[in-house]
Structure formats: structure tokens, C-alpha cells
Scaffold this motif. Structure first.
Motif, short mmCIF file in Angstrom:
data_model
loop_
_atom_site.label_atom_id
_atom_site.label_comp_id
_atom_site.label_asym_id
_atom_site.label_seq_id
_atom_site.Cartn_x
_atom_site.Cartn_y
_atom_site.Cartn_z
N LEU A 1 -18.00 -9.31 -6.60
CA LEU A 1 -17.41 -8.81 -5.53
C LEU A 1 -16.82 -7.20 -5.52
N ASP A 2 -16.97 -6.58 -4.46
CA ASP A 2 -16.52 -5.26 -4.21
C ASP A 2 -14.77 -5.38 -4.45
N TYR A 3 -14.27 -4.45 -5.07
CA TYR A 3 -12.73 -4.67 -5.17
C TYR A 3 -12.14 -3.18 -5.88
N GLU A 4 -10.89 -3.18 -5.50
CA GLU A 4 -10.13 -1.93 -6.19
C GLU A 4 -9.24 -2.74 -7.01
N THR B 1 0.75 -1.22 0.08
CA THR B 1 -0.11 -0.01 0.13
C THR B 1 0.94 1.45 0.05
N GLU B 2 2.26 1.33 0.28
CA GLU B 2 2.89 2.33 0.20
C GLU B 2 3.38 2.76 -1.40
N ARG B 3 3.29 1.83 -2.26
CA ARG B 3 3.49 2.00 -3.59
C ARG B 3 1.84 2.22 -4.09
N TRP B 4 1.05 1.41 -3.94
CA TRP B 4 -0.39 1.39 -4.27
C TRP B 4 -1.44 1.56 -3.42
N PRO B 5 -1.51 2.84 -2.79
CA PRO B 5 -2.47 3.03 -1.95
C PRO B 5 -4.08 2.71 -1.95
N ALA B 6 -4.46 2.08 -1.01
CA ALA B 6 -5.87 1.62 -1.12
C ALA B 6 -6.86 2.76 -0.96
N GLN B 7 -7.65 3.02 -1.87
CA GLN B 7 -8.64 4.20 -1.47
C GLN B 7 -9.78 3.78 -0.33
N ASP B 8 -10.06 2.44 -0.52
CA ASP B 8 -10.91 1.71 0.44
C ASP B 8 -10.53 0.54 1.00
N PRO B 9 -9.65 0.58 2.18
CA PRO B 9 -9.03 -0.82 2.54
C PRO B 9 -9.99 -1.66 3.13
N GLN B 10 -11.11 -1.43 3.29
CA GLN B 10 -12.12 -2.52 3.28
C GLN B 10 -12.35 -3.49 2.32
N LYS B 11 -11.79 -2.98 1.22
CA LYS B 11 -12.23 -3.68 -0.02
C LYS B 11 -11.11 -4.74 -0.46
#
Length: 240
Positions: free
Chosen positions: A50-53, A17-27
Motif C-alpha cells: 500500500l502507498d502510505y506516508e 495534520t496541523e502537527r504532522w502535515p501530510a505531503q500527499d493527502p491522498q495517501k
């Protein structure tokens, strides 16, 4: 809309997540590129609702060999996923597209039969793609369309052309009288059809006798006519 399988109190924790941050970390997080192996998983996620990023991980060393990506997949290949809501509510991190397909099918209870015989036969055809179709077609692409095509010795090129023809004929026979590999649409189709479509990218349809087949081209057309597949085939979107 949140999927009923999600647990909203879980949040993502991983160096990637340091390089590809999660907009919604619950997904569920997908790290991928729309190659055949990448498309397998985006198709599954879309088909299963499924909900995903989706995070674009290019095939350049700067991405796939970055410390952040290697922390998720030490084999430096896409795709990979992190599901903060994995088994027993625990975060799970997975690479290898076949393993991801089985996991997603079991998570959602879809596209993989609960009948033991049918289940193992489906996994059998998934392994056919993982161990045969993917590696052999990938080598065909290298020796026929890319750098290996410059080699004067035709041995490798001829070998992979012949092997691609053989594998296509295995599928041609399997699909006789069937719309899908197992009769019902399954994760085996999500694995196999994107690799068949890759022959066009390699400009290898003619040399492998693809157009001489009846069942395989109709199968690929059926697959890409599915709305979820039409959406998933460019997830995450290729750079302009």
C-alpha cells in the motif's frame, strides 16, 4: 506507484495534520514509532504494497498527549492511521494495532483468509497477541529491564517472567510442524513476531528460556528475513 485501491480525488481532513502535515493527502497516513506495536502496522503496509506516508510520533508526552494526536487516538498510544480512501470511499481513522491489521487485510484482500473457519482462527491468534503476549511482555520489560527492576520485592518480576515462559511455550507447541502460526503467513504473524523480538530489547532472552526453544527462535528468524519486514522494522525511522 499509486495502489490500485486508492481513489485519487480523496484528500485528508483531520486536526492531526496541523502537527504532522501530510505531503500527499491522498495517501494512507501512518502515525507511529518502531516499537513492536508500531512495527506490526508498518510490516503490514509493506507486505501489502500500500502507498502510505509514515509520521514519527515519539513516545514523549509532547507527542502522544498532544491535542492533535489525541484527536486521532484518545488512548494516546501509537500506532494510528488515517485512510482517506476507506470503506465506500470515505475517510476512516483507526487506532489499536489489531484493528488496523484486520482493516488493512480486508482492504487489500491479503493475509487473512476468506474461509470463515481459517479467518476466525487467524483472528484468534491475533487476539492472543493483543490480550496476552503484548501486555505480559510489556510488563516483563517494565519489571525486569526498566524502572520496576529497582523494586526489592521480586513478586511482580517473577510473575511476568513465568507468564512470558508460559506464553512462549504455547507458541512453541503451535509452531511444531508449521512455518507460520496459521501455516500460511498472515496478520497473526505480523502481530506476534515483533513482540517476540522485543525480548532481546528487554535483555530477557536467557531469563525466559528463549534459547531453550527450537520453533520460536527459528520462526522469528524467518520473519525478519522477509524483505518487507527488514524494511519495515525501522519505519518510521528512530531519531538518530
Amino acid at each position: 506507484m499509486p495502489n490500485e485501491l486508492s481513489h485519487p480525488f480523496n484528500e485528508l481532513s483531520h486536526p492531526i495534520t496541523e502537527r504532522w502535515p501530510a505531503q500527499d493527502p491522498q495517501k494512507l497516513q501512518l502515525y507511529s514509532f518502531p516499537t513492536p506495536n508500531g512495527v506490526k502496522v508498518s510490516v503490514a503496509l509493506e507486505e501489502m504494497g500500500l502507498d502510505y506516508e509514515a509520521h514519527l510520533v515519539t513516545l514523549a508526552d509532547a507527542d502522544v498527549k498532544s491535542p492533535e494526536f489525541l484527536a486521532l487516538n484518545p488512548n494516546n498510544k501509537i500506532p494510528a492511521i488515517i485512510d482517506p480512501n476507506g470503506p465506500d470511499g470515505q475517510q476512516i481513522e483507526l487506532f489499536e494495532s489489531g484493528a488496523i491489521l484486520i482493516y488493512l487485510a480486508e482492504k487489500t484482500g491479503t493475509f487473512l483468509s476468506k474461509d470463515p473457519k481459517t479467518r476466525y482462527e487467524t483472528i484468534q491468534w491475533l487476539m492472543f497477541q493483543m490480550g496476552g503476549l503484548g501486555p505480559m511482555f510489556g510488563q516483563l520489560g517494565f519489571f525486569y529491564a526498566f524502572a520496576g527492576a529497582k523494586m526489592e520485592d521480586p513478586t511482580a518480576r517473577d510473575r511476568y517472567i513465568a507468564e512470558a515462559k508460559r506464553l512462549l511455550n504455547v507458541l512453541e507447541q503451535r509452531l511444531e510442524g508449521r512455518d507460520w502460526i496459521m501455516g500460511d503467513y498472515s496478520i497473526a504473524d505480523m502481530a506476534i513476531a515483533p513482540w517476540l523480538n522485543g525480548l532481546a530489547f528487554y535483555k530477557a532472552l536467557e531469563v525466559t528460556g528463549y534459547h531453550d526453544l527450537k520453533n520460536v527462535p527459528a520462526y522469528v528468524e524467518r520473519f525478519y528475513a522477509r524483505p518487507a519486514v527488514a524494511k519495515a522494522k525501522n519505519i518510521p525511522p528512530r531519531p538518530e
